[in-house]
Every structure is written in structure tokens, then in C-alpha cells.
Design an enzyme around this catalytic site. Structure first.
Site, PDB file in Angstrom:
ATOM      1  N   PHE A  38      99.634 113.283  53.762  1.00 57.29           N
ATOM      2  CA  PHE A  38      98.725 112.153  53.549  1.00 57.29           C
ATOM      3  C   PHE A  38      98.866 111.644  52.130  1.00 57.29           C
ATOM      4  O   PHE A  38      98.829 112.432  51.180  1.00 57.29           O
ATOM      5  CB  PHE A  38      97.271 112.586  53.808  1.00 57.29           C
ATOM      6  CG  PHE A  38      97.000 112.807  55.266  1.00 57.29           C
ATOM      7  CD1 PHE A  38      97.490 113.925  55.922  1.00 57.29           C
ATOM      8  CD2 PHE A  38      96.281 111.868  55.992  1.00 57.29           C
ATOM      9  CE1 PHE A  38      97.262 114.121  57.277  1.00 57.29           C
ATOM     10  CE2 PHE A  38      96.053 112.053  57.344  1.00 57.29           C
ATOM     11  CZ  PHE A  38      96.550 113.177  57.988  1.00 57.29           C
ATOM     12  N   ALA A  39      99.045 110.325  51.990  1.00 55.40           N
ATOM     13  CA  ALA A  39      99.176 109.720  50.669  1.00 55.40           C
ATOM     14  C   ALA A  39      98.284 108.489  50.654  1.00 55.40           C
ATOM     15  O   ALA A  39      98.732 107.369  50.863  1.00 55.40           O
ATOM     16  CB  ALA A  39     100.619 109.357  50.391  1.00 55.40           C
ATOM     17  N   VAL A  40      96.996 108.720  50.480  1.00 56.73           N
ATOM     18  CA  VAL A  40      96.006 107.636  50.545  1.00 56.73           C
ATOM     19  C   VAL A  40      95.599 107.254  49.116  1.00 56.73           C
ATOM     20  O   VAL A  40      95.415 108.123  48.267  1.00 56.73           O
ATOM     21  CB  VAL A  40      94.774 108.085  51.373  1.00 56.73           C
ATOM     22  CG1 VAL A  40      93.739 106.973  51.461  1.00 56.73           C
ATOM     23  CG2 VAL A  40      95.213 108.521  52.768  1.00 56.73           C
ATOM     24  N   GLY A  41      95.475 105.945  48.892  1.00 55.86           N
ATOM     25  CA  GLY A  41      95.103 105.460  47.551  1.00 55.86           C
ATOM     26  C   GLY A  41      96.183 105.813  46.542  1.00 55.86           C
ATOM     27  O   GLY A  41      97.382 105.737  46.820  1.00 55.86           O
ATOM     28  N   LYS A  42      95.751 106.250  45.370  1.00 58.57           N
ATOM     29  CA  LYS A  42      96.711 106.508  44.287  1.00 58.57           C
ATOM     30  C   LYS A  42      97.611 107.713  44.553  1.00 58.57           C
ATOM     31  O   LYS A  42      98.589 107.914  43.839  1.00 58.57           O
ATOM     32  CB  LYS A  42      95.948 106.687  42.977  1.00 58.57           C
ATOM     33  CG  LYS A  42      95.275 105.407  42.502  1.00 58.57           C
ATOM     34  CD  LYS A  42      94.644 105.608  41.146  1.00 58.57           C
ATOM     35  CE  LYS A  42      93.911 104.329  40.736  1.00 58.57           C
ATOM     36  NZ  LYS A  42      92.971 104.568  39.656  1.00 58.57           N
ATOM     37  N   ASP A  96     100.529 116.085  46.837  1.00 58.13           N
ATOM     38  CA  ASP A  96     100.661 116.263  45.376  1.00 58.13           C
ATOM     39  C   ASP A  96     101.344 117.601  45.093  1.00 58.13           C
ATOM     40  O   ASP A  96     100.824 118.452  44.391  1.00 58.13           O
ATOM     41  CB  ASP A  96      99.277 116.177  44.711  1.00 58.13           C
ATOM     42  CG  ASP A  96      98.272 117.115  45.337  1.00 58.13           C
ATOM     43  OD1 ASP A  96      98.298 117.297  46.568  1.00 58.13           O
ATOM     44  OD2 ASP A  96      97.458 117.703  44.594  1.00 58.13           O
ATOM     45  N   HIS A 150      96.297 131.422  49.234  1.00 58.91           N
ATOM     46  CA  HIS A 150      96.023 130.585  48.062  1.00 58.91           C
ATOM     47  C   HIS A 150      96.426 131.346  46.792  1.00 58.91           C
ATOM     48  O   HIS A 150      96.076 132.519  46.635  1.00 58.91           O
ATOM     49  CB  HIS A 150      94.530 130.247  48.044  1.00 58.91           C
ATOM     50  CG  HIS A 150      94.187 129.102  47.155  1.00 58.91           C
ATOM     51  ND1 HIS A 150      94.310 129.180  45.782  1.00 58.91           N
ATOM     52  CD2 HIS A 150      93.740 127.850  47.421  1.00 58.91           C
ATOM     53  CE1 HIS A 150      93.937 128.021  45.248  1.00 58.91           C
ATOM     54  NE2 HIS A 150      93.593 127.193  46.229  1.00 58.91           N
ATOM     55  N   GLU A 200      89.346 122.894  54.065  1.00 59.48           N
ATOM     56  CA  GLU A 200      89.860 124.209  53.654  1.00 59.48           C
ATOM     57  C   GLU A 200      88.858 125.310  54.021  1.00 59.48           C
ATOM     58  O   GLU A 200      89.253 126.405  54.426  1.00 59.48           O
ATOM     59  CB  GLU A 200      90.131 124.205  52.146  1.00 59.48           C
ATOM     60  CG  GLU A 200      90.770 125.482  51.646  1.00 59.48           C
ATOM     61  CD  GLU A 200      91.190 125.369  50.182  1.00 59.48           C
ATOM     62  OE1 GLU A 200      92.333 124.964  49.934  1.00 59.48           O
ATOM     63  OE2 GLU A 200      90.366 125.686  49.297  1.00 59.48           O
TER      64      GLU A 200
HETATM   65  C1  UD2 Z   1      92.525 121.726  47.605  1.00 59.87           C
HETATM   66  C2  UD2 Z   1      93.534 121.934  48.689  1.00 59.87           C
HETATM   67  C3  UD2 Z   1      93.511 120.730  49.618  1.00 59.87           C
HETATM   68  C4  UD2 Z   1      92.128 120.533  50.205  1.00 59.87           C
HETATM   69  C5  UD2 Z   1      91.118 120.409  49.070  1.00 59.87           C
HETATM   70  C6  UD2 Z   1      89.700 120.468  49.587  1.00 59.87           C
HETATM   71  C7  UD2 Z   1      95.510 123.263  48.120  1.00 59.87           C
HETATM   72  C8  UD2 Z   1      96.704 123.325  47.247  1.00 59.87           C
HETATM   73  N1  UD2 Z   1      94.835 122.098  48.079  1.00 59.87           N
HETATM   74  O1  UD2 Z   1      93.143 120.739  46.765  1.00 59.87           O
HETATM   75  O2  UD2 Z   1      94.429 120.880  50.668  1.00 59.87           O
HETATM   76  O3  UD2 Z   1      91.825 121.603  51.054  1.00 59.87           O
HETATM   77  O4  UD2 Z   1      91.232 121.484  48.127  1.00 59.87           O
HETATM   78  O5  UD2 Z   1      89.309 119.246  50.046  1.00 59.87           O
HETATM   79  O6  UD2 Z   1      95.231 124.159  48.861  1.00 59.87           O
HETATM   80  N2  UD2 Z   1      94.432 112.879  49.446  1.00 59.87           N
HETATM   81  C9  UD2 Z   1      94.863 111.550  49.367  1.00 59.87           C
HETATM   82  N3  UD2 Z   1      94.156 110.667  48.615  1.00 59.87           N
HETATM   83  C10 UD2 Z   1      93.048 111.032  47.904  1.00 59.87           C
HETATM   84  C11 UD2 Z   1      92.610 112.354  47.963  1.00 59.87           C
HETATM   85  C12 UD2 Z   1      93.325 113.272  48.733  1.00 59.87           C
HETATM   86  O7  UD2 Z   1      95.867 111.195  49.992  1.00 59.87           O
HETATM   87  O8  UD2 Z   1      92.483 110.164  47.215  1.00 59.87           O
HETATM   88  C13 UD2 Z   1      95.180 113.821  50.293  1.00 59.87           C
HETATM   89  C14 UD2 Z   1      96.496 114.221  49.638  1.00 59.87           C
HETATM   90  O9  UD2 Z   1      97.436 114.516  50.658  1.00 59.87           O
HETATM   91  C15 UD2 Z   1      96.142 115.484  48.902  1.00 59.87           C
HETATM   92  C16 UD2 Z   1      95.144 116.123  49.863  1.00 59.87           C
HETATM   93  O10 UD2 Z   1      94.421 115.030  50.445  1.00 59.87           O
HETATM   94  O11 UD2 Z   1      97.297 116.275  48.669  1.00 59.87           O
HETATM   95  C17 UD2 Z   1      94.154 117.104  49.229  1.00 59.87           C
HETATM   96  O12 UD2 Z   1      93.456 116.502  48.174  1.00 59.87           O
HETATM   97  P1  UD2 Z   1      93.559 117.079  46.704  1.00 59.87           P
HETATM   98  O13 UD2 Z   1      94.958 117.477  46.430  1.00 59.87           O
HETATM   99  O14 UD2 Z   1      92.912 116.146  45.764  1.00 59.87           O
HETATM  100  O15 UD2 Z   1      92.673 118.359  46.836  1.00 59.87           O
HETATM  101  P2  UD2 Z   1      92.642 119.622  45.827  1.00 59.87           P
HETATM  102  O16 UD2 Z   1      93.623 119.462  44.734  1.00 59.87           O
HETATM  103  O17 UD2 Z   1      91.223 119.908  45.442  1.00 59.87           O
END
Ligand code: UD2
Length: 358
Positions: A125-129, A217, A237, A307
Site C-alpha cells: 500500500f502506497a497511499v498519500g505521501k 516504507d 518484530h 497489527e
Molecule cells: C507498524 C507496522 C505496520 C502497522 C502499523 C500499525 C511494521 C514494520 N510496521 O508500522 O505494518 O502494523 O505499525 O498501524 O511492522 N500507509 C500508507 N500511507 C499512510 C500511512 C500508512 O500507505 O499515510 C501504509 C504503508 O504501506 C505503510 C503501512 O501502511 O508501510 C504501515 O504504516 P506505517 O509504516 O506508518 O506504520 P508504522 O511505521 O507505525
């Protein structure tokens, strides 16, 4: 027998019922089961030939998902049951392998799965930025993710025009699916389960065998291949694997459907990478989605969105293969000595700059 003025004989009714039952069984066995490629293979050709009845045929069907057939005379180093890694645990208490560098033979595994002609789907998923992470994700996947296998990457984005052009090897392809934008990152992250479930239902079930659902990311650094295949596959994790389970960030409110009580839980798994056979991931996505929606109805959002639901699911439905933190490290963390190779990792990011909300 009189029906709407018609005179129907009992024998006609019986014949009609038999016909309907026949149709039902035909649909169930030949359509429903085969769409998951999960049916037991037919008897090998040699069963019906002139071979003696008591001889086990060496023509073994290759499409049976759990049957691991190697090419004859394949050369590889001798396995041992007394020498191997001693610094890590390579099996769970429910006897699922935990995959670490040095616990598998890539040549052997690739030879087994090459013959099966497997198809692997990937969702990202690659939504927004977050679209800014896609190029690096796709380019590094080309170099390290199931190289020389059939891979179909499904990109879900609200910015289809910004999807980068990346050269893909034969057998590999990319499909873009449009999704709405959102003002809340929590929603984007959590809605993935619903979209994964729909993708499997609507598109994949006749074309793919396995699916992996990955965070965008992130980037690949070294091999991620057939050693990761399994029924239900979870990734440990990197942030919590040395901790006591009391410290795991499970959802701790009993009102939530993602609740895991203190003193319970095996490992803390990533939401950013999971996968397995289509039918297993379908069940996972379906369950997490409905539990998430039920929570929403009750005004609860689990601590780590999907998660948390995934962790609850994996506590009850044990993964059949567990991937070590080699399969999702974090770039800001120095490599720990037991992690001999980093295969996939989350890139360093400035949350405030990329998320639609804080
Ligand atoms: C963790 C988890 C993530 C998710 C989240 C809880 C890992 C490495 N990452 O990462 O999978 O469970 O906690 O919600 O285990 N995305 C978009 N646009 C956005 C925001 C998110 O496309 O504006 C998608 C994108 O594919 C991203 C994923 O959602 O990789 C997870 O979002 P994140 O990476 O910001 O979440 P993070 O770093 O807290």
C-alpha cells in the site's frame, strides 16, 4: 402430486432432487476446492499402468502443495542433525520452523519449488505521501525477492499516476489498484486487511498460490525466497524479540477483540510483513477485518490497529512458519549479532512529514 394445477409424478421429483444434488457435488469438488489448488492430486499415471500393484510409484505428483519433491541427483551439502546454529532457536514449541540464516539450504528449496511452478502475489500500500517509498521497494524487490519465480505485485494507491516505472524480469508483473485517500494513517493501515481479503476473493484465487503482504516504507537487502513459504507465515518484530512477553505492545483492553492477556502470547509479530497460502491469509484477513469492525462499532481502536488484531489471530491460530527478524529489521537499529543477514528492513522516516495526521 398436484402443484399449481400441474400433475407431477413422484418419480420426476426424485429425479429432479438427484440432479440438484449432482450439481451441488460437481460445484463443490471441481469448482470450489480446485480454485484454492488445495485438492489431493489424482492418482499418478503409474497407478494404472502395468506396474506391479505393490510397487510404490516414483512418479509423484508435483502439484500437491505439501509434497516436497526434489529433482533426482540434485547435489547439495549434507544436512546434519547435530551441527548447526546454536545461538538461536529454530523451532517453535508447536514445531513450526523459525527461519534464520544457516537453517536452510536455498539451492534445495528453490529446486523443490521451481518444479511446482508456484505463483506468488504481493500486496503493498502506497497511499498519500507513502508513494515516495515505492520505487526503492520495487527496485530492491527485483534484486532480492523470489528472484526467478513468478511474482505479481499489487500496488494499492490513491496516486496511480505517480507509480514509478520499474523494469521487471520475465514472469514478474505489477498491477495498480486505486484506493481512496484518507485523513487518518490509522485507517489506511487498518483497511489493508479488507482490501487484501477482497483481492484474494475477487482476483487471486485462480492465479496465485502464496501471498505476502508487506509495508511499502521498506527495502530488500538480501535474499527473501522459498525458505519463507508456508501455510501461515508470520515475521517476528525486531523490536521485542529479546523482551519478556509482559512488555509486548499487545492490545490489553479486554473489551477489544484484539485483547491478549498478560502472561499470554508467544512472540510479538510485525504487521508490516505476513503471508502464506492464499486460503490461510484469506482467513486471517477476514477475521482481523471483522474483529476490527466489531471494535469500531464499540468505539475501540486497538493499540496498533491491524497489527494488534494480527497478533491476537496468530496467538490462537499458530503460524506454520515463523520468519526471524532478518525478514523485517529496522534501519535505525544496529544489527544484533544473531542476525547474520538483514533481508528486509523498514527505512528511516519522518512520521510528521509523511503521515496525513499525527
Ligand atoms: C507498524 C507496522 C505496520 C502497522 C502499523 C500499525 C511494521 C514494520 N510496521 O508500522 O505494518 O502494523 O505499525 O498501524 O511492522 N500507509 C500508507 N500511507 C499512510 C500511512 C500508512 O500507505 O499515510 C501504509 C504503508 O504501506 C505503510 C503501512 O501502511 O508501510 C504501515 O504504516 P506505517 O509504516 O506508518 O506504520 P508504522 O511505521 O507505525
Amino acid at each position: 402430486m398436484q402443484m399449481n394445477g400441474m400433475n407431477i409424478k413422484p418419480v420426476t421429483v426424485i429425479l429432479l432432487v438427484l440432479l440438484l444434488v449432482g450439481f451441488y457435488y460437481y460445484y463443490y469438488y471441481y469448482y470450489y476446492l480446485s480454485q484454492y489448488r488445495f485438492n489431493v492430486p489424482p492418482c499418478p499415471t503409474s497407478c494404472s499402468t502395468s506396474e506391479p500393484k505393490d510397487r510404490v510409484p516414483d512418479v509423484i505428483p508435483t502439484d500437491y502443495v505439501f509434497h516436497l519433491k526434489t529433482p533426482d541427483h540434485l547435489q547439495y551439502s549434507q544436512p546434519s542433525i547435530v551441527k548447526g546454529r546454536t545461538d538461536v532457536v529454530a523451532v517453535t514449541p508447536w514445531l513450526a520452523p523459525i527461519v534464520w540464516e544457516g537453517t536452510f539450504n536455498p539451492v534445495l528449496l528453490d529446486s523443490i519449488y521451481k518444479q511446482k511452478k508456484i505463483n506468488i502475489a504481493v500486496t503493498v500500500f502506497a497511499v498519500g505521501k507513502y508513494i515516495m517509498f515505492l520505487k526503492n521497494f520495487l527496485e530492491t524487490a527485483e534484486k532480492h525477492f523470489f528472484v526467478s519465480f513468478n511474482v505479481h505485485i499489487y500496488v494499492f494507491t490513491d496516486r496511480p499516476k505517480e507509480v514509478p516505472k520499474v523494469n521487471m524480469a520475465p514472469g514478474r508483473q505489477l498491477t495498480v489498484r486505486s484506493v481512496p485517500s484518507s485523513n487518518r494513517w490509522q485507517e489506511i493501515s487498518a483497511r489493508r486487511m479488507e482490501l487484501i481479503q477482497k483481492l484474494i476473493e475477487e482476483q487471486l484465487r485462480k492465479h496465485s498460490d502464496y501471498i505476502f503482504c508487506l509495508d511499502v516504507d521498506s527495502q530488500f537487502h538480501s535474499r527473501w525466497g522459498t525458505e519463507s513459504l508456508g501455510g501461515l507465515v508470520a515475521v517476528i518484530h525486531p523490536g521485542y524479540y529479546l523482551d519478556d512477553r509482559g512488555k509486548f505492545p499487545y492490545e490489553r483492553r479486554p473489551e477489544s477483540r484484539a485483547y491478549v492477556a498478560h502472561g499470554e502470547g508467544d512472540f510479538y509479530y510485525c504487521g508490516g510483513a505476513f503471508g502464506g497460502l492464499l486460503q490461510e491469509v484469506f482467513l486471517l484477513a477476514n477475521t482481523c477485518r471483522s474483529n476490527f469492525e466489531e471494535d469500531a462499532k464499540n468505539g475501540i481502536e486497538a493499540a496498533w490497529q491491524e497489527e494488534s488484531h494480527l497478533n491476537r489471530y496468530m496467538w490462537i491460530n499458530k503460524p506454520s512458519k515463523v520468519l526471524s527478524p532478518e525478514y523485517l529489521w529496522q534501519d535505525f537499529k544496529p544489527r544484533n549479532p544473531e542476525v547474520k543477514t538483514i533481508r528486509f528492513s523498514g527505512v528511516i522516516k519522518n512520521y510528521a512529514a509523511i503521515r496525513p495526521n499525527v
